[in-house]
Design a protein around this motif. Structure first.
Motif, short mmCIF file in Angstrom:
data_model
loop_
_atom_site.label_atom_id
_atom_site.label_comp_id
_atom_site.label_asym_id
_atom_site.label_seq_id
_atom_site.Cartn_x
_atom_site.Cartn_y
_atom_site.Cartn_z
N GLN A 129 42.57 39.03 45.53
CA GLN A 129 41.56 39.45 46.51
C GLN A 129 42.13 40.18 47.72
N GLU A 130 43.38 39.88 48.11
CA GLU A 130 43.91 40.50 49.33
C GLU A 130 44.19 41.99 49.16
N TYR A 152 44.69 33.16 45.60
CA TYR A 152 45.85 32.27 45.51
C TYR A 152 45.54 30.86 46.04
N HIS A 153 44.69 30.80 47.06
CA HIS A 153 44.36 29.53 47.71
C HIS A 153 43.82 28.51 46.72
N ASP A 154 43.16 28.98 45.66
CA ASP A 154 42.59 28.08 44.66
C ASP A 154 43.64 27.22 43.98
N ASP A 161 51.90 20.35 52.35
CA ASP A 161 53.05 20.04 53.19
C ASP A 161 53.99 21.25 53.31
N ASP A 162 54.04 22.06 52.26
CA ASP A 162 54.93 23.22 52.27
C ASP A 162 54.37 24.30 53.20
N PRO A 163 55.24 25.09 53.83
CA PRO A 163 54.77 26.21 54.66
C PRO A 163 54.09 27.27 53.78
N ILE A 164 52.87 27.63 54.11
CA ILE A 164 52.07 28.52 53.27
C ILE A 164 52.01 29.92 53.88
N VAL A 168 48.44 33.46 51.10
CA VAL A 168 48.12 32.37 50.18
C VAL A 168 47.10 31.41 50.82
N ALA A 169 47.14 31.30 52.13
CA ALA A 169 46.23 30.39 52.84
C ALA A 169 44.81 30.93 52.94
#
Length: 559
Positions: A129-130, A152-154, A161-164, A168-169
């Motif tokens: 989508q981006e 990607y967020h799906d 906990d991981d840096p996103i 992706v967010a």
């Protein structure tokens, strides 16, 4: 005559020839899912997906493509997204229905996309989508008719906990236009394909050449050529179901495609997938997930090793670090060895050979070396003008015959006629790369045939000049090009990125003087320009042509 000197240095317990499976690449996923159904196939920023899950989702996407979008065998399907679980699932879904994957660089914009869609006559695309906005204008102007759109967020876990990375967010967008289908909706439809799975002789994928020597060309590969390098690479790198592979290279590119996706899936290994490169996250995740295998371009590795927080214990799990595209500077290779005890294992290949035709023996690699011919590859050095075969130590064009060589360029009859020649009754592909073979059968790059600099009648190979420059401790990156000169025809110019410790402490003139002392008079750079960074392709190759074009424009303006 085929050279076999390299067999003296062939890895022990590795066969010198391999039988390539007569199957569609999708069959590798089926087999791994049967063997290890609940084993992690993908780790994605804290979320895990098993082999059974990946197989089921690939089947559902494939079913939708076949039954709802009417994609048929031989149709070209655009795959336009960054590294993600959806990229991997999409690739295998397209293969399941015997269509052809056309992987497109997600950095390409609308006008660049227009060329690929029209050239390959693409009607169906799977996009993220981006970058949808680059695709949208082409739905009414090109053969492109229908899209499956992924977010990607799906695929993130409920608790992160991981840096996103921001891309992706980003939450899922809604698309209401006709012939737009959301990935999540497609999965929920639950269609299953009815067509029979194809075989090794069917066309599988059509990666495009980078276009550094003209318009990009689609390289037609059968499943057999993809399988040849997938299986060969897995055995060479000793991949097992317990291996953990770091998927940081772009999957649209043949090196990432083979080494960071197809090979782990064949072996039943786990893939740690990054959508965006982040050296600090890489440091932490290598230790957390005990990553064992990492195929990485030299520019990414240089950045990783420059991290001041990096310690030996962070990379203690690594068993193999390999790559290609651009040579690793000797000083960086030594830094890597001191940190990990591992030598950087370089390889060589092209889009036309779906990644490698050569790779270094892991236990006996040579730095800044292409390596030795891969399984069942016959490589020769020829005079590019006379086509005469050359001996060890003589510079000429590298030509290759092997199971990974492509069928030919899509709709490029004239280019196909120039791309191949016959030697000893076998069809060889002309790589266009100038190289040399040493007495042990290892190959070294000299340069692209079209990149040679003609300075006062002397041939200057930019890669040779670059390798000298890398010996200076101030040089982090170097790119050498020919610039117009009214008297000499061309002059040698080097663009340099300095190591942090040398910034402001060395001048261009000092580096020119040093070069003059270490290189032949016709060879050393008369001009040096310091840059903060150098332009590269997404696969890490320096865009020397872009720098050369800048210099040509300057020359024309100053006439």
């Amino acid at each position: 005559m085929k050279n076999t000197a390299h067999f003296s240095f062939w890895p022990t317990r590795v066969p010198k020839t391999l039988t390539v499976p007569k199957t569609n690449i999708f069959d590798n996923l089926v087999v791994s899912a049967k063997r290890f159904p609940q084993k992690n196939a993908i780790y994605y920023y804290g979320a895990t997906y098993s082999y059974q899950q990946i197989l089921e989702e690939a089947e559902r996407i494939a079913g939708f493509l076949e039954k709802r979008l009417h994609v048929q065998k031989g149709d070209r399907v655009m795959l336009y997204m960054q590294n993600s679980p959806q990229f991997i699932i999409s690739y295998y879904a397209i293969s399941r229905i015997n269509a052809i994957v056309v992987p497109i660089n997600p950095m390409n914009t609308t006008e660049e996309l227009r060329f690929y869609i029209q050239d390959a006559q693409i009607k169906t695309g799977i996009v993220s989508q981006e970058i949808y906005d680059y695709v949208a204008p082409l739905l009414e102007q090109t053969p492109l008719e229908q899209l499956v759109i992924a977010c990607y967020h799906d695929y993130l876990p409920e608790e992160v906990d991981d840096p996103i990375p921001p891309v992706v967010a980003e939450s899922r967008r809604l698309f209401s236009k006709q012939n737009h289908y959301l990935w999540k909706d497609v999965l929920e439809v639950g269609e299953k394909p009815e067509c029979t799975l194809g075989n090794a002789d069917d066309l599988a994928v059509m990666p495009y050449t980078s276009g550094t020597t003209g318009l990009p060309k689609g390289c037609l590969h059968k499943h057999s050529s993809v399988q040849a390098n997938t299986i060969g690479g897995a055995y060479w790198d000793i991949l097992t179901p317990n291996s953990v592979c770091f998927t940081t290279l772009p999957l649209f590119h043949v090196t990432g495609m083979i080494h960071s996706m197809h090979m782990p899936i064949f072996a039943g290994a786990e893939m740690i997938v990054l959508t965006r490169w982040d050296r600090e996250y890489a440091r932490k995740i290598i230790k957390k997930k005990q990553i064992s295998h990492w195929v990485v371009i030299s520019t990414m590795l240089i950045d990783f090793l420059a991290n001041p927080l990096l310690k030996k214990e962070d990379v203690a799990s690594l068993e193999l670090i390999a790559g290609g595209g651009a040579s690793l500077p000797a000083a960086v290779g030594e830094k890597l060895y001191k940190l990990t005890g591992l030598r950087y294992v370089e390889g060589y290949g092209l889009s036309e050979t779906i990644s490698h035709t050569h790779f270094n023996p892991p236990d006996r690699p040579k730095l800044q070396c292409l390596g030795v011919p891969s399984f069942d590859v016959d490589a020769r050095i020829i005079n590019p003008q006379t086509l005469e075969e050359l001996d060890d130590g003589q510079e000429g064009e590298i030509v290759v015959h092997g199971p990974q060589v492509f069928v030919g360029y899509y709709n490029r009859k004239e280019d196909n006629e120039k791309a191949f020649l016959e030697i000893d009754g076998k069809k060889f592909f002309r790589t266009g790369d100038i190289g040399v073979r040493d007495e042990e059968g290892y190959y070294f790059i000299v340069d692209r045939l079209k990149r040679m600099i003609n300075a006062s009648g002397f041939k200057v190979w930019p890669t040779e000049v670059e390798s000298y420059l890398y010996k200076h401790p101030a040089v982090q990156q170097a790119c050498v090009v020919g610039i117009p000169d009214p008297k000499r025809g061309e002059n040698v110019k080097a663009f340099i990125v300095l190591n942090e410790d040398y910034k402001g402490k060395i001048t261009e003139e000092e580096l020119i003087r040093w070069s003059k002392e270490h290189m032949a008079a016709y060879k050393y750079p008369r001009f040096i320009e310091f840059r903060d960074s150098l332009p590269t392709t997404s696969s890490g190759k320096l865009l020397w042509r872009k720098l050369a074009e800048e210099e040509e424009k300057k020359f024309e303006m100053n006439k």
